[in-house]
Motif scaffolding. Structure first.
Motif, short mmCIF file in Angstrom:
data_model
loop_
_atom_site.label_atom_id
_atom_site.label_comp_id
_atom_site.label_asym_id
_atom_site.label_seq_id
_atom_site.Cartn_x
_atom_site.Cartn_y
_atom_site.Cartn_z
N LEU A 1 81.99 -12.92 41.83
CA LEU A 1 82.66 -11.49 41.82
C LEU A 1 83.68 -11.15 40.70
O LEU A 1 83.55 -10.73 39.81
CB LEU A 1 83.04 -11.41 43.14
N THR A 2 84.43 -12.46 40.61
CA THR A 2 85.69 -13.06 39.16
C THR A 2 84.97 -12.32 38.14
O THR A 2 85.44 -11.85 36.51
CB THR A 2 85.80 -13.82 39.20
N LEU A 3 83.79 -12.88 37.64
CA LEU A 3 82.93 -12.94 36.69
C LEU A 3 82.41 -11.85 35.80
O LEU A 3 82.68 -11.14 34.65
CB LEU A 3 81.34 -14.07 36.46
N ALA A 4 81.78 -11.14 37.29
CA ALA A 4 81.65 -9.57 36.67
C ALA A 4 82.58 -8.68 37.09
O ALA A 4 82.29 -7.23 35.63
CB ALA A 4 80.28 -9.13 38.31
N ALA A 5 83.22 -9.14 37.49
CA ALA A 5 84.64 -7.79 37.42
C ALA A 5 85.05 -8.25 35.91
O ALA A 5 85.83 -7.37 35.24
CB ALA A 5 86.11 -8.71 38.38
N LEU A 6 85.16 -9.67 35.01
CA LEU A 6 85.55 -9.91 33.78
C LEU A 6 84.87 -9.57 32.75
O LEU A 6 85.44 -8.99 31.66
CB LEU A 6 85.91 -11.57 33.14
N ARG A 7 83.60 -9.49 33.00
CA ARG A 7 82.31 -8.67 32.38
C ARG A 7 83.17 -6.76 32.04
O ARG A 7 82.24 -6.67 31.19
CB ARG A 7 81.39 -8.67 32.39
N ARG A 8 82.93 -7.03 33.69
CA ARG A 8 83.67 -5.02 33.13
C ARG A 8 85.23 -4.55 32.78
O ARG A 8 84.86 -3.49 32.68
CB ARG A 8 83.22 -4.33 34.26
N LEU A 9 85.59 -5.54 33.29
CA LEU A 9 87.05 -5.79 32.29
C LEU A 9 87.35 -5.40 30.66
O LEU A 9 87.73 -4.51 29.99
CB LEU A 9 87.69 -6.95 32.83
N PHE A 10 86.27 -6.04 29.82
CA PHE A 10 86.49 -6.15 28.36
C PHE A 10 85.21 -6.61 28.43
O PHE A 10 84.97 -5.60 26.96
CB PHE A 10 87.67 -6.45 28.50
N ILE A 11 85.09 -7.64 28.41
CA ILE A 11 83.58 -7.78 27.44
C ILE A 11 82.70 -7.07 27.62
O ILE A 11 81.98 -6.11 26.42
CB ILE A 11 83.19 -9.25 28.06
N GLY A 12 81.76 -6.16 28.31
CA GLY A 12 80.79 -5.23 29.08
C GLY A 12 81.06 -4.52 27.53
O GLY A 12 80.87 -3.64 27.09
N PRO A 13 82.08 -3.36 28.31
CA PRO A 13 83.16 -1.91 27.91
C PRO A 13 82.85 -2.41 26.33
O PRO A 13 82.69 -1.45 25.45
CB PRO A 13 84.03 -1.21 28.11
N SER A 14 83.53 -3.03 25.55
CA SER A 14 83.89 -3.54 24.61
C SER A 14 82.40 -4.17 23.40
O SER A 14 82.06 -2.76 22.43
CB SER A 14 84.55 -4.92 24.02
N LEU A 15 81.28 -4.33 23.88
CA LEU A 15 79.92 -4.75 23.03
C LEU A 15 78.59 -3.91 23.53
O LEU A 15 78.19 -3.29 22.71
CB LEU A 15 79.64 -6.41 23.82
N GLU A 16 79.08 -2.97 24.99
CA GLU A 16 77.89 -2.55 25.23
C GLU A 16 78.71 -0.99 24.37
O GLU A 16 77.06 -0.09 24.24
CB GLU A 16 78.11 -1.68 26.91
N ALA A 17 79.24 -0.54 23.70
CA ALA A 17 79.72 0.30 22.88
C ALA A 17 79.13 0.16 21.65
O ALA A 17 79.03 1.65 21.40
CB ALA A 17 81.22 0.71 22.36
N ILE B 1 80.26 -18.47 28.23
CA ILE B 1 78.34 -17.76 27.86
C ILE B 1 78.56 -17.33 28.55
O ILE B 1 77.66 -16.42 27.80
CB ILE B 1 78.00 -19.11 29.64
N LEU B 2 79.06 -16.07 29.16
CA LEU B 2 78.98 -15.10 29.82
C LEU B 2 78.97 -13.63 28.33
O LEU B 2 78.10 -12.87 27.91
CB LEU B 2 79.53 -14.58 30.47
N TYR B 3 79.95 -14.11 27.38
CA TYR B 3 80.61 -13.94 26.95
C TYR B 3 79.20 -14.01 25.35
O TYR B 3 78.98 -13.11 24.34
CB TYR B 3 81.23 -14.05 26.21
N ALA B 4 79.00 -15.27 25.15
CA ALA B 4 78.45 -15.24 24.31
C ALA B 4 76.99 -15.01 24.85
O ALA B 4 76.26 -14.19 22.76
CB ALA B 4 77.74 -16.36 23.92
N LEU B 5 75.92 -14.45 25.79
CA LEU B 5 74.98 -14.09 25.85
C LEU B 5 75.47 -12.51 25.10
O LEU B 5 74.20 -12.21 25.04
CB LEU B 5 74.48 -14.31 27.84
N LEU B 6 76.31 -11.69 26.19
CA LEU B 6 76.42 -10.70 25.58
C LEU B 6 76.37 -10.15 24.66
O LEU B 6 75.78 -9.40 23.68
CB LEU B 6 77.26 -9.42 26.59
N LEU B 7 77.52 -11.33 22.98
CA LEU B 7 77.61 -10.96 22.48
C LEU B 7 76.53 -11.13 21.52
O LEU B 7 75.88 -10.37 20.92
CB LEU B 7 78.18 -11.91 21.27
#
Lengths: 263, 336
Positions: free
Chosen positions: A69-85, A161-167
């Motif tokens: 849940l912490t990772l999922a939250a960090l993803r939704r906090l900034f990594i996801g919104p930024s890269l998915e834009a 790892i999460l950031y690298a995969l999404l990047l």
């Protein structure tokens, strides 16, 4: 320092944006409660039937859920919104508004990764932190400074790892701008809710080293509840570093393909 | 001193292509055909510091592609360019800090918050010292007369008001070179005039080098002493706007008002040879004559006809440009 100031500016803007739509606050709160509630409920139901699965008890699985849940939250906090834009038919690559990111005198990868924040996700972070604390208390084990430091290190590795995969997935949009590659990732990321030990042998290998969702949650959870081997710790740090470099290379190679949208 | 030097710059796009229909769509899933499109072909030019140059040409001529290469957004297929001494597509921060691009069809202002907050973030991105930021913002806001827009959410602003904000956003870091791509697109006439006046004044104040593309000839006439005409990716003309008109339309228009007796008779008056009567309206004749014949014919008209009034004019630039953008473009390469 300048980078931190920039992040501060973007967070400030995001808070303003979030406050502009009050209803979003309630929707976000509902989303957090749902994702928290269903996650905890599924595990509680599972462990009401059995004592332990492959050595994982209710408490240690909760520690893992807290990490997830912490990772999922960090993803939704900034990594996801930024890269998915960047991706999708209204994404910045397709519409050409990515031009403005490229025109800035700041590293493109940095800027593309930290521009959009969802400040309300802080609620998720608080809840996931709560799950982690609850699990540690239940374990009845005094948390040593060493295991806390190891946990934080493995959590950092997981974020990388999460950031690298999404990047990496975001980088693929330079080849196919309309497609949201992160959909592929989401299916696998869901599997990180449970310890990799629960899956059959071949899938365990895939989930550890190929699509490393296992390293992202199982390893930090093991650091917290005990049972993490030194080799695994070193291996996951090296793996994260390699993945980060590979994703950066992919993203920057993709950048050269960017043709901008026509006027 | 030259601020922009472009040498043999070319850009070829590789675009996917397929036949219409479902069958072709399925086939393209496995085997995709590509076509090479030469958007810019071997163009060279130099722009001096403080100059305002208009890039003109029909849609798809290669204007925006050239601008995007010069601002570092696109890598060229061949050729080179230096803008303020830097290779644009290396996109070094020191270079990007000294240029700016304003796009009429894309917005860099954040939608849900007041423009002033977007400006603050831009100030941070460009590392503009606070004092300089305030000074510049005040100057731009005063020039554009937009004090009241600063604190409204951007989504509530009109298109013209948003364009003012785009210009402020583009100029906050005091760039030395400004690329403007269709800055007045979709704006009403008075807002267009307003923005033109602003750009002209800003150029005078700060000596900023500007390259402007626009489909509104009034923008080009008002701002650019020099134009570069691009067509099918090739540079066809580089020089004064008036020179382009002379080349493309090598004639002058003579407007003559004659005494009542002559006009009411119905028949056209006897005109010297080499004169074409274009229009006959309310006692006034509009005649077209060769550029070099104009003085001689004017003298003849004055001697042979009871002239009340006479004026010699260049053809309107819009008509000349229309010739380029319309069918006349086919033979343009030969004309120039």
């Amino acid at each position: 320092m300048r980078h931190l100031r920039l992040i501060g500016s973007f967070v400030g803007i995001a808070i303003e944006n979030a406050l502009a739509y009050r209803v979003n606050f309630w929707i976000s709160l509902l989303h957090s409660l749902l994702s928290f509630g269903t996650g905890v409920l599924a595990i509680v139901v599972l462990f009401s039937q059995v004592e332990a699965i492959h050595g994982w008890t209710l408490t240690s699985t909760l520690a893992l859920l807290g990490t997830y849940l912490t990772l999922a939250a960090l993803r939704r906090l900034f990594i996801g919104p930024s890269l998915e834009a960047l991706a999708g038919l209204d994404g910045e690559i397709w519409t050409g508004t990515f031009d403005f990111t490229l025109l800035r005198p700041v590293d493109v990868q940095f800027l593309a990764s930290i521009r959009h924040w969802q400040p309300l996700v802080i609620l998720d972070l608080l809840m996931s932190g709560g799950v982690l604390v609850f699990a540690v208390v239940q374990l009845g084990r005094t948390l040593t400074l060493g295991s806390l430091a190891t946990f934080l290190l493995t959590l950092f590795v997981a974020v990388i790892i999460l950031y690298a995969l999404l990047l990496g997935f975001a980088g693929l949009v330079f080849w196919s701008p309309g497609f949201l590659f992160t959909w592929l990732f989401n299916a696998f990321f869901q599997m990180a809710r449970y310890p990799v030990g629960l899956y059959p042998g071949w899938l365990r290998l895939v989930l550890t080293w190929i699509i490393p969702v296992g390293i992202m949650t199982t390893v930090p959870a093991q650091a917290l509840v005990g049972g993490l081997s030194g080799a695994m710790l070193v291996g996951s740090v090296a793996f994260a570093a390699a993945l980060f470099v590979a994703a950066t290379v992919l993203f920057r190679t993709g950048l050269r393909r960017y043709a901008s949208a026509s006027s | 001193m030259p601020q922009i030097v472009v040498e043999n710059l070319s850009k070829t796009y590789r675009v996917p292509e397929r036949e219409p229909g479902l069958g072709a769509a399925l086939k393209s899933l496995f085997r995709r055909k590509h076509r090479e499109v030469e958007a810019v072909r071997d163009i060279s030019f130099i722009v001096e510091t403080g100059e305002v140059v208009g890039f003109i040409g029909p849609n798809g001529a290669g204007k925006t592609t050239t601008l995007k290469m010069l601002s570092g957004l696109l890598h060229p297929s061949s050729g080179g360019a230096r803008v303020i001494g830097a290779v644009p597509w290396e996109r070094k921060p020191a270079y990007l800090r000294r240029i700016s691009m304003v796009l009429g069809n894309k917005s860099q202002i954040l939608w849900d918050i007041p423009p002033v907050d977007s400006f603050r973030v831009l100030g941070e991105i460009y590392n503009v010292p606070l004092l300089e930021f305030r000074e510049t913002l005040d100057e731009l806001v005063a020039l554009l007369d937009m004090e009241d827009l600063l604190h409204k959410p951007t989504r509530n602003l009109s298109l013209g008001e948003r364009m003012k904000c785009e210009l402020v956003a583009g100029l906050l870091h005091r760039p030395d070179v400004l690329f403007l791509d269709e800055p007045t697109l979709g704006l009403d006439v008075s807002m267009q005039t307003r923005l033109r006046r602003f750009l002209a004044e800003y150029n005078l104040r700060r000596g900023v080098t500007m390259i402007l593309t626009s489909h509104y000839m009034a923008d080009v006439v008002a701002l650019c002493a020099r134009v570069i005409l691009i067509h099918h990716g090739c540079l066809l003309y580089d020089g004064a706007l008036s020179g382009l008109a002379r080349k493309l339309a090598p004639f002058k228009l003579i407007k003559v008002s004659l005494g009542n007796g002559h006009m009411s008779a119905g028949a056209d008056p006897q005109l010297p040879t080499g004169v074409e009567l274009l229009q006959r309206d309310n006692g006034q004749l509009t005649l077209r004559v060769g550029h070099d014949d104009a003085p001689g014919i004017t003298a003849k008209l004055l001697n042979t006809l009871p002239v009340l009034d006479l004026s010699v004019e260049d053809p309107p630039i819009e008509a000349v440009i229309d010739q380029i953008y319309g069918d006349g473009a086919v033979n343009l390469e030969e004309t120039l």
